[in-house]
Scaffold this motif. Sequence first.
Motif, PDB file in Angstrom:
ATOM      1  N   UNK B  49       0.829  -1.203   0.000  1.00  0.00           N
ATOM      2  CA  UNK B  49       0.000   0.000   0.000  1.00  0.00           C
ATOM      3  C   UNK B  49       0.862   1.251   0.000  1.00  0.00           C
ATOM      4  N   UNK B  50       0.300   2.311  -0.527  1.00  0.00           N
ATOM      5  CA  UNK B  50       0.914   3.626  -0.383  1.00  0.00           C
ATOM      6  C   UNK B  50      -0.071   4.481   0.393  1.00  0.00           C
ATOM      7  N   UNK B  51       0.400   5.007   1.536  1.00  0.00           N
ATOM      8  CA  UNK B  51      -0.461   5.804   2.408  1.00  0.00           C
ATOM      9  C   UNK B  51       0.111   7.209   2.547  1.00  0.00           C
ATOM     10  N   UNK B  52      -0.779   8.183   2.728  1.00  0.00           N
ATOM     11  CA  UNK B  52      -0.349   9.553   2.943  1.00  0.00           C
ATOM     12  C   UNK B  52      -0.754  10.025   4.326  1.00  0.00           C
ATOM     13  N   UNK B  53       0.026  11.004   4.885  1.00  0.00           N
ATOM     14  CA  UNK B  53      -0.295  11.574   6.210  1.00  0.00           C
ATOM     15  C   UNK B  53      -0.515  10.482   7.246  1.00  0.00           C
ATOM     16  N   UNK B  54       0.515   9.668   7.456  1.00  0.00           N
ATOM     17  CA  UNK B  54       0.371   8.463   8.251  1.00  0.00           C
ATOM     18  C   UNK B  54       0.761   8.707   9.704  1.00  0.00           C
ATOM     19  N   UNK B  55      -0.019   8.107  10.609  1.00  0.00           N
ATOM     20  CA  UNK B  55       0.409   8.033  11.996  1.00  0.00           C
ATOM     21  C   UNK B  55       0.655   6.563  12.316  1.00  0.00           C
ATOM     22  N   UNK B  56       1.871   6.236  12.773  1.00  0.00           N
ATOM     23  CA  UNK B  56       2.191   4.852  13.138  1.00  0.00           C
ATOM     24  C   UNK B  56       2.215   4.751  14.653  1.00  0.00           C
ATOM     25  N   UNK B  57       1.503   3.765  15.189  1.00  0.00           N
ATOM     26  CA  UNK B  57       1.499   3.536  16.632  1.00  0.00           C
ATOM     27  C   UNK B  57       2.155   2.191  16.893  1.00  0.00           C
ATOM     28  N   UNK B  58       3.224   2.191  17.703  1.00  0.00           N
ATOM     29  CA  UNK B  58       3.911   0.945  18.067  1.00  0.00           C
ATOM     30  C   UNK B  58       3.616   0.661  19.528  1.00  0.00           C
ATOM     31  N   UNK B  59       3.147  -0.554  19.810  1.00  0.00           N
ATOM     32  CA  UNK B  59       2.775  -0.922  21.177  1.00  0.00           C
ATOM     33  C   UNK B  59       3.771  -1.921  21.738  1.00  0.00           C
ATOM     34  N   UNK B  60       4.249  -1.646  22.954  1.00  0.00           N
ATOM     35  CA  UNK B  60       5.148  -2.601  23.622  1.00  0.00           C
ATOM     36  C   UNK B  60       4.582  -2.924  25.000  1.00  0.00           C
ATOM     37  N   UNK B  61       4.789  -4.157  25.444  1.00  0.00           N
ATOM     38  CA  UNK B  61       4.334  -4.574  26.768  1.00  0.00           C
ATOM     39  C   UNK B  61       5.537  -5.024  27.573  1.00  0.00           C
TER      40      UNK B  61
END
Lengths: 90, 99
Positions: B49-61
């Motif tokens: 995919x090509x996405x614009x104006x992206x927010x990436x959320x990385x979750x760690x426990x």
Amino acid sequence: MDATEELVGKEVTVELKNDLAIRGTLHSVDQYLNIKLENTRVVDQVKYPHMLSVRNCFIRGSVVRYVQLPPDGVDIEILHDATRREARGS
Amino acid sequence: MASTGEEDSAVKEPLDLIRLSLDERIYVKLRADRELRGKLHAYDQHLNMILGDVEEVTTTVEIDDETYEEIVRTSKRQIPFLFVRGDGVILVSPPLRTS
């Protein structure tokens, strides 16, 4: 994807699945989305000193997680049209 | 699939559902506990995919050695224009509003 032709020569950041991020000039892409980068430098050189002296590299497509592209790199309308055509054909 | 040569905008297979979201904001769940929210500009049958104006959320426990309590942390990143390789994609959806 034909959009890759427009991106050759642009500065991109390739993020690999092992979290290594490499910034460089996109030299070429092939059918497997293998990537050749020139003028490379690792984004976090303190954390990943392995490639300090590497300036050109070949990256296997399957290890790529993201490619961060320049915001003005591609014409978005061309992307939309190509996607609609490919979506119907597959 | 037989092609009549005409533009067919009917929804016949799962990828057609994604086609409806072209140029719309979507939510993507990825492997390695990552999530993306961005505008869908392009995709293919591999779910590249090509996405614009992206927010990436990385979750760690993290698990505390003594109390065994789970400490959930998230970190966010903004990326203006992003290609995502399809083999990391788990699911694609219209954005969920949880906050």
